[in-house]
Design an enzyme around this catalytic site. Structure first.
Site, PDB file in Angstrom:
ATOM      1  N   ASP A 193      -8.746  -2.677   2.191  1.00  0.00           N
ATOM      2  CA  ASP A 193      -8.727  -2.019   3.319  1.00  0.00           C
ATOM      3  C   ASP A 193     -10.077  -3.316   3.988  1.00  0.00           C
ATOM      4  O   ASP A 193      -9.460  -2.714   5.694  1.00  0.00           O
ATOM      5  CB  ASP A 193      -8.491  -0.425   3.898  1.00  0.00           C
ATOM      6  CG  ASP A 193      -7.429  -0.198   1.785  1.00  0.00           C
ATOM      7  OD1 ASP A 193      -6.459  -0.258   1.750  1.00  0.00           O
ATOM      8  OD2 ASP A 193      -8.537   1.446   1.771  1.00  0.00           O
ATOM      9  N   ASP A 241       1.527  -1.216   0.366  1.00  0.00           N
ATOM     10  CA  ASP A 241      -0.164  -0.386   0.162  1.00  0.00           C
ATOM     11  C   ASP A 241       0.662   1.484  -0.211  1.00  0.00           C
ATOM     12  O   ASP A 241       0.577   1.923  -0.635  1.00  0.00           O
ATOM     13  CB  ASP A 241      -1.062   0.246   1.035  1.00  0.00           C
ATOM     14  CG  ASP A 241      -2.794   0.489   1.232  1.00  0.00           C
ATOM     15  OD1 ASP A 241      -2.212  -0.099  -0.019  1.00  0.00           O
ATOM     16  OD2 ASP A 241      -2.963   0.487   1.802  1.00  0.00           O
TER      17      ASP A 241
END
Length: 533
Positions: free
Chosen positions: A430, A377
């Site tokens: 997420d 990420d």
């Protein structure tokens, strides 16, 4: 989006003294270009343009852009330049009629999704006096007309600004615009949606694991050979990932993200929509069947053979047409203002189904998976700018260059009370990746028969919620610039789990076995026959 009290002066530095560079020559400012074809309505020279800003009456930054081949020519003398209000376009790309009410304002737009001349024509028809286009790179770009384009009659100036200058100007606009709410209600609902999705998926996963454990204990007590068959197959409909597959997942995800970035176009997004609909149908169908089977148990336990699909329960056969119709209707009307509702329903159902099927067997695998996802990420949001000159993750999430409002693999809610509009979004990863670890924590708690306070699930769930909350705080502090959610979620969730496991002395079992040891019902410890009476 409301217009703001920012003014600019726009003029072309055709002669040396007008660009405020003492020894500049006219040839440094006006550029002939034989490679870019000229045609009626598209025959301007490329000129450097000075853009001076005033914020609330005070002189602000000064930017330099380049004028387009098309549009009206600009004033070459500073004293003849006009102060004009600047408004950010809504939508930002100005590829459709702006929702803003323009009264001779200069409109600030982003490059992408349609031709430069299309943006200029739309801006002109919306009553803009000029158009400023922010490039997606730091370099200036010469705006020309397509070779096959005809009837080019644009009567407003068009100027390209480099990306860094455009970001600074946009920041001025945001700071001086109508007050944005400190916390938009969309972020609250999105937080609740993410936490609620993991909560539901975790309880479903834990309930299924407990039912399977009870069934195994019954078979073991009866001495049935069916227990060995269950052990050999690894259970029914459940996939346990290992450390190798956890690392490969992040590598494959990176490759897929780059492919999305390179191939991002209308047809490719439509392909993603089809794949999303297929996954959404499967997820919605699985969730509905599991929910309705409590009331229609006979229909859920009765099966029929269907060609190409094998044995399917009558209940699955009954709900499938609804699920398919729901997904198709969403795909057809996905550009409508209410389409986010259908996208969120399909997305939540898909995430819950994946968390029910895919499982983390122990804390070791969970740590490897989340650590790799943490680096993934950060790299693709921040570090990718060094190689690609822009954030690959953010470009893909927004759907730049695709003509679409982002990819479908997102949960989103419109920012109803934000004068800038737009959506609050969160990617599937997420929710999914931390959700795998949180679901594992509840399975462990139930199998070890721990109370909520004595277990790990409550604290892992609280850590995830706090990490996601800090993500939104960081997002607002960074003026809306995209943030890697796992940068905040992983340290909170994984750190809490590891610290608590170490403190309670369960870390070794959590790290290796991932479930409490169960005593064999056929073997009980006996007191020694030599023990004195």
């Amino acid at each position: 989006m409301d217009s703001i009290r920012v003014f600019w002066v726009l003029w072309v530095s055709v002669v040396a003294v007008q660009f405020w560079v003492p020894c500049a020559l006219g040839g440094d400012i006006v550029h002939e270009d034989d490679l870019a074809p000229k045609k009626p309505g598209c025959e301007n020279n490329f000129v450097l343009v000075k853009v001076q800003t005033w914020v609330n009456g005070k002189e602000g930054n000064e930017f330099v852009g380049v004028g387009a081949r098309f549009g009206t020519t600009m004033e070459s003398k500073e004293k003849h330049a006009n102060h004009t209000k600047v408004t950010i376009s809504d939508p930002p790309d100005c590829c459709s009629t702006p929702k803003n009410t323009l009264a001779g304002d200069v409109i600030l737009v982003h490059r992408g999704n349609c031709k430069f001349t299309t943006k200029a024509k739309i801006a002109e028809s919306a009553n803009a006096s000029a158009i400023l286009i922010i490039n997606n790179r730091k370099e200036l770009y010469k705006m020309v007309c397509d070779p096959n384009e005809t009837n080019i009659n644009i009567r407003i100036p068009a100027v390209m600004l480099p990306q860094d200058a455009g970001e600074i100007l946009e920041k001025y606009l945001r700071k001086n615009a109508s007050e944005r709410p400190l916390v938009d209600i969309a972020e609250v609902f999105l937080w609740l949606m993410a936490v609620g999705t993991i909560l539901c998926a975790s309880y479903w996963s834990a309930w299924s694991a407990r039912e399977a454990a009870i069934e195994q204990e019954k078979l073991l007590k009866d001495g049935s050979d069916d227990y060995l068959n269950i052990e050999d197959t690894g259970g029914s409909g459940v996939v346990d990932i290992n450390t190798t597959s956890a690392i490969l997942f992040v590598v494959i995800a990176s490759g897929f993200l780059v492919m999305l970035y390179k191939l991002m176009s209308t047809w490719f997004v439509e392909l993603l929509v089809v794949l999303f609909c297929i996954g959404g149908v499967e997820g919605l169908q699985t969730c509905l069947v599991a929910l309705l089977s409590r009331w229609f148990k006979q229909a859920g336990d009765s099966f029929i053979k269907v060609p190409f699909f094998g044995s399917i329960s009558y209940l699955t056969l009954a709900v499938s047409p609804f699920c398919i119709t729901f997904a198709v209707v969403w795909a057809v009307y996905r550009h409508a203002s209410f389409a986010w509702i259908g996208q969120d329903i399909l997305g939540v159902a898909l995430i819950i189904t994946v968390l029910q099927i895919v499982r983390v067997p122990n804390l070791k695998v969970g740590t490897v998976l989340l650590s790799c996802a943490f680096l993934y990420d950060i790299f693709w949001v921040f570090a990718s700018k060094w190689w690609f000159h822009e954030s690959v993750m953010i470009v893909v999430a927004r759907g730049d260059r695709s003509g679409e409002d982002g990819i479908p693999m997102l949960l989103k809610i419109p920012r109803l009370f934000d004068p800038w509009g737009g959506y609050s979004i969160i990617g599937f990863g997420d929710i999914l990746l931390p959700g795998l670890l949180i679901a594992f924590s509840l399975r462990y708690d139930w199998l070890s028969k721990r109370t909520l306070r004595a277990g790990y699930f409550l604290y892992a769930m609280m850590a995830y919620g706090l990490g996601l909350l800090i993500t939104y705080v960081a997002l607002n502090l960074m003026d809306g610039h995209g943030q890697p959610a796992l940068l905040y979620i992983v340290p909170f969730t994984l750190g809490t789990f590891l610290t608590l496991g170490k403190k309670r002395g369960d870390l070794k079992i959590l790290w290796t076995r991932g479930e409490p040891e169960r005593a064999c019902p056929h073997f009980q410890l006996q007191t020694s026959p030599l023990e004195p009476k």
